[in-house]
Design an enzyme around this catalytic site. Structure first.
Site, PDB file in Angstrom:
ATOM      1  N   ASP A 187       0.880  -1.213  -0.052  1.00 28.77           N
ATOM      2  CA  ASP A 187      -0.162   0.020  -0.036  1.00 28.77           C
ATOM      3  C   ASP A 187       0.823   1.003   0.199  1.00 28.77           C
ATOM      4  O   ASP A 187       0.409   2.258  -0.441  1.00 28.77           O
ATOM      5  CB  ASP A 187      -1.314   0.018   1.111  1.00 28.77           C
ATOM      6  N   GLU A 246      -9.517  -3.419  -6.181  1.00 32.67           N
ATOM      7  CA  GLU A 246      -9.462  -3.396  -4.798  1.00 32.67           C
ATOM      8  C   GLU A 246      -9.531  -4.876  -4.288  1.00 32.67           C
ATOM      9  O   GLU A 246      -8.758  -5.246  -3.416  1.00 32.67           O
ATOM     10  CB  GLU A 246     -10.598  -2.601  -4.276  1.00 32.67           C
TER      11      GLU A 246
HETATM   12  C1  HMH Z   1      -5.109   0.151  -2.595  1.00 26.27           C
HETATM   13  N1  HMH Z   1      -7.163   1.672  -2.295  1.00 26.27           N
HETATM   14  C2  HMH Z   1      -5.884   1.099  -2.007  1.00 26.27           C
HETATM   15  N2  HMH Z   1      -4.827   1.676  -0.946  1.00 26.27           N
HETATM   16  C3  HMH Z   1      -5.315   2.945  -0.476  1.00 26.27           C
HETATM   17  N3  HMH Z   1      -4.625   3.577   0.469  1.00 26.27           N
HETATM   18  C4  HMH Z   1      -6.558   3.537  -0.780  1.00 26.27           C
HETATM   19  C5  HMH Z   1      -7.472   3.052  -1.705  1.00 26.27           C
HETATM   20  C6  HMH Z   1      -7.289   4.754  -0.115  1.00 26.27           C
HETATM   21  O1  HMH Z   1      -6.452   5.687  -0.100  1.00 26.27           O
END
Ligand code: HMH
Length: 221
Positions: A47, A210
């Protein structure tokens, strides 16, 4: 007013896919306290890479708003988002060091690369503001709803993950997502058919990406 917004209609139409993205097994494992910390660490490193790619994407949404928006307050909402991203990147670094993760050596996995490529495709000036801001709302909303679930009553989320859950599950972030949704709906309400189709496609693509992103933490690469 009691009229149904475009996003409300789409969320009802695609409820199954939306729930798959917001109630993923990884999120459930955080909520019920059974989460594997090694899964969490994979997610954290991936992330961080995603959030860095998110900066140029948000910059492009801001640029589209400046050129195409009929409402000056959009800019302020998006600028607030940019400020939060700055804070978020610092938080990732602090959190990574807490877990002993060397961020510079994290290799982006396939699902992450796919997602980053999608963000890049939206940066193009050919993609209009309505489509980009709809995708932006969806990306933020999935995290907000997912981590809010980890905080809601009956949650058994580990104390070590509370900061993470708070980061995206807190009320202020929820309000920010409502603002983004209002911006998207206002633009969708006046969009021609081809733009509506592209925005709906973008929403579905976000939900799919997602799910793929959450799957990485479970070793599905
Ligand atoms: C994969 N989706 C992903 N990472 C994040 N940090 C967000 C959404 C929201 O900012």
């Amino acid at each position: 007013s009691t009229s149904t917004t475009t996003i409300e209609t789409w969320l009802n139409k695609h409820r199954l896919m939306y729930n798959k993205a917001t109630q993923h097994p990884f999120i459930h494992s955080i909520r019920d306290g059974t989460v594997n910390f090694s899964s969490f660490k994979i997610w954290l490193g991936q992330d961080y890479i995603f959030v860095r790619e998110f900066v140029p994407f948000l910059a492009s949404v801001l640029l589209k708003a400046w050129k195409e928006s009929d409402d000056g307050s959009d800019m302020e909402v998006l600028l607030g988002g940019m400020a939060s991203l700055n804070d978020e990147i610092s938080w990732f670094k602090k959190e990574a060091s807490k877990w002993g993760i060397l961020l510079s050596s994290v290799i982006p996995q396939k699902a992450n690369q796919d997602y980053c490529r999608f963000l890049e495709s939206l940066i193009s000036p050919e993609v209009n503001y309505t489509v980009a801001v709809t995708a932006f709302w969806a990306i933020e909303a999935v995290y907000q709803e997912s981590f809010f679930l980890c905080l809601s009553s009956g949650s058994n989320a580990p104390i070590e993950l509370m900061e993470t859950c708070q980061r995206w599950g807190n009320d202020a972030f929820g309000q920010y997502c409502v603002s983004l949704r209002n911006i998207a709906n206002r633009n969708l309400a006046k969009a021609p058919g081809d733009v509506l189709r592209k925005a709906e496609d973008a929403l579905l693509r976000v939900l799919e990406l997602e799910v793929g992103f959450w799957n990485m933490s479970h070793g599905e690469m």
